[in-house]
Design a protein around this motif. Structure first.
Motif, short mmCIF file in Angstrom:
data_model
loop_
_atom_site.label_atom_id
_atom_site.label_comp_id
_atom_site.label_asym_id
_atom_site.label_seq_id
_atom_site.Cartn_x
_atom_site.Cartn_y
_atom_site.Cartn_z
N LEU A 188 51.30 13.95 41.01
CA LEU A 188 50.99 15.26 41.60
C LEU A 188 50.89 16.34 40.53
O LEU A 188 49.97 17.17 40.55
CB LEU A 188 52.05 15.63 42.63
N VAL A 189 51.84 16.31 39.58
CA VAL A 189 51.82 17.29 38.49
C VAL A 189 50.56 17.13 37.66
O VAL A 189 49.89 18.12 37.30
CB VAL A 189 53.08 17.13 37.62
N PHE A 207 47.69 15.77 38.57
CA PHE A 207 46.52 16.16 39.36
C PHE A 207 46.35 17.69 39.38
O PHE A 207 45.25 18.20 39.18
CB PHE A 207 46.67 15.62 40.78
N VAL A 208 47.47 18.39 39.61
CA VAL A 208 47.41 19.85 39.67
C VAL A 208 47.05 20.42 38.30
O VAL A 208 46.27 21.38 38.19
CB VAL A 208 48.76 20.42 40.17
N ALA A 209 47.62 19.83 37.23
CA ALA A 209 47.32 20.31 35.89
C ALA A 209 45.83 20.12 35.56
O ALA A 209 45.18 21.03 35.01
CB ALA A 209 48.18 19.57 34.87
N LEU A 240 43.35 19.75 37.73
CA LEU A 240 42.57 20.63 38.60
C LEU A 240 42.60 22.07 38.07
O LEU A 240 41.58 22.76 38.06
CB LEU A 240 43.13 20.57 40.02
N GLY A 241 43.79 22.48 37.62
CA GLY A 241 43.90 23.83 37.06
C GLY A 241 43.07 23.99 35.80
O GLY A 241 42.41 25.03 35.60
N ILE A 297 48.86 27.57 33.81
CA ILE A 297 48.98 26.12 34.00
C ILE A 297 50.45 25.73 34.15
O ILE A 297 50.80 24.89 34.99
CB ILE A 297 48.34 25.38 32.81
N ILE A 331 51.76 26.61 37.76
CA ILE A 331 51.32 25.73 38.85
C ILE A 331 51.86 24.31 38.67
O ILE A 331 52.13 23.61 39.66
CB ILE A 331 49.77 25.72 38.96
N VAL A 332 52.08 23.87 37.43
CA VAL A 332 52.67 22.55 37.19
C VAL A 332 54.13 22.54 37.67
O VAL A 332 54.58 21.57 38.29
CB VAL A 332 52.57 22.18 35.71
N ALA A 358 54.12 22.40 41.39
CA ALA A 358 53.73 21.07 41.84
C ALA A 358 54.90 20.09 41.72
O ALA A 358 55.10 19.23 42.59
CB ALA A 358 52.54 20.57 41.03
N GLY A 404 56.38 18.15 44.86
CA GLY A 404 56.40 16.70 44.86
C GLY A 404 57.78 16.13 45.16
O GLY A 404 57.91 15.10 45.84
#
Length: 355
Positions: free
Chosen positions: A35-36, A38-40, A42-43, A93, A96-97, A100, A104
């Motif tokens: 999840l981390v 993916f979010v990183a 995506l960011g 970044i 948001i990480v 996340a 998670g």
């Protein structure tokens, strides 16, 4: 007796709650990592234009310094500008990480705050025990999982990277803006492939983690019996059980009021519902009784169902004190109750309230 000691039973809810209080939860770090990541990614993709612009500005700044003498002040200025630009890039970044990672964890185990894992445990400093923990089946499976995951990711990543290298001579002829676009597209493809691989292994890890967690918490039949005995001795548990039993009994009692022949009242404080079925009972039976709020509810249900209500304070008080629910009235009260029932039958209004 041996069967009672084998841990074959699923853990009780109390066992799981106690484990959570100790900080022992079924959490897969791989799921959090996916999840981390993916979010990183995506960011980074969403901020790609912004990041590229900051890097270009930093490059222009460096080019503007060409030919200037390298003084102490200039070095401090370069360090400050570089740190500021990278902080501007990294801070969103990082935030948001971090979010996340929290999401998670909470998504897997819920909110569980405990400080017990932070308390010092000197038994963990035992070198012999620590050495033994290094050679367990769980550690072996963990090592195999990490090895397979690493080899798969590196192997497939190398294939894609090799394919991209073949395009570099052509990409070198692009403009800087086109080169950045090419890099962005390749990053998206490579990131998607890596996420699929890591996500696959994360799902396996989640399954194994939860299985191992509940296997460790399994209980023997004797442990379940002991836990149940301890819970029975808990005054809070006893009070809760009594409350549940009282509510269930009250609900059944209220459901019997519509079947009554008459409700005898105080009229304000007491209410006793009487039913008489000569085919089933030798004497009238008290099907419901109560004081104050419960008495008000009994009379309300009686009115709604057309049950006759009669005011007789002495009889209502005596019935309430002397007769339990679902019990026949004693002989000494039979005459008084029979008189009330006779009045109801005589009026021919068995299901109507008296004025």
């Amino acid at each position: 007796m041996a069967d009672d000691q084998e841990k074959t039973e699923e853990p009780t809810s109390k066992k799981i709650e106690d484990a959570r209080a100790e900080g022992n939860v079924a959490k897969s770090q791989d799921i959090v990592g996916v999840l981390v990541l993916f979010v990183a990614i995506l960011g980074l993709i969403m901020m790609f234009t912004f990041i590229a612009e900051r890097i270009l500005n930093l490059s222009r700044y460096y080019f503007s310094l060409m030919g200037q003498p390298l003084t102490r002040e200039l070095m401090f200025d370069m360090a400050f500008v570089t740190f500021k630009e990278f902080l501007i890039i990294a801070l969103p970044i990082s935030i948001i990480v971090a979010v996340a990672g929290i999401v998670g964890t909470v998504a897997q185990i819920g909110f569980n705050f405990t400080t017990k894992p932070l308390m010092p445990n000197f038994s963990k400093l035992d070198p012999i025990k620590g050495l033994g923990n290094m050679f367990t089946l769980q550690k072996g499976l963990e090592s195999i999982k990490i090895t397979l995951k690493s080899l798969t990711a590196l192997g497939i990543g190398f294939l894609f990277f090799w394919y991209y290298i073949q395009e570099l001579p052509t990409v070198a002829l692009f403009t800087l803006q086109d080169q950045m676009g090419w890099l962005r597209d390749k990053m998206i493809v490579l990131a998607a492939v890596m996420l699929i691989i890591i996500g696959f292994y994360a799902l396996i890890d989640l399954f194994l983690t939860r299985k191992q967690y509940f296997d460790k918490l399994k209980m023997s039949k004797q442990e379940i019996k002991d836990e149940f005995k301890n819970m029975e001795g808990d005054p809070h548990i006893k009070a809760k059980i009594r409350q549940i039993q009282f509510q269930a009994a009250r609900k059944r009692m209220m459901a019997s009021v519509p079947t009554a022949d008459v409700v005898i009242t105080n009229p304000t404080h007491y209410a006793v519902a009487i039913m008489y079925d000569e085919t089933k009972h030798n004497a009238p039976v008290v099907v419901a009784k109560g004081v104050d709020n419960i008495a008000i509810q009994i009379k309300k249900i009686a009115r709604e169902n057309g049950v006759h209500i009669v005011q007789n304070p002495p009889l209502a008080r005596s019935l309430y004190k002397e007769v339990e629910i679902d019990r026949a009235i004693p002989d000494m009260m039979f005459a008084a109750v029979a008189e009330v029932l006779a009045y109801v039958y005589k009026m021919g209004k068995k299901k109507k309230e008296t004025p």
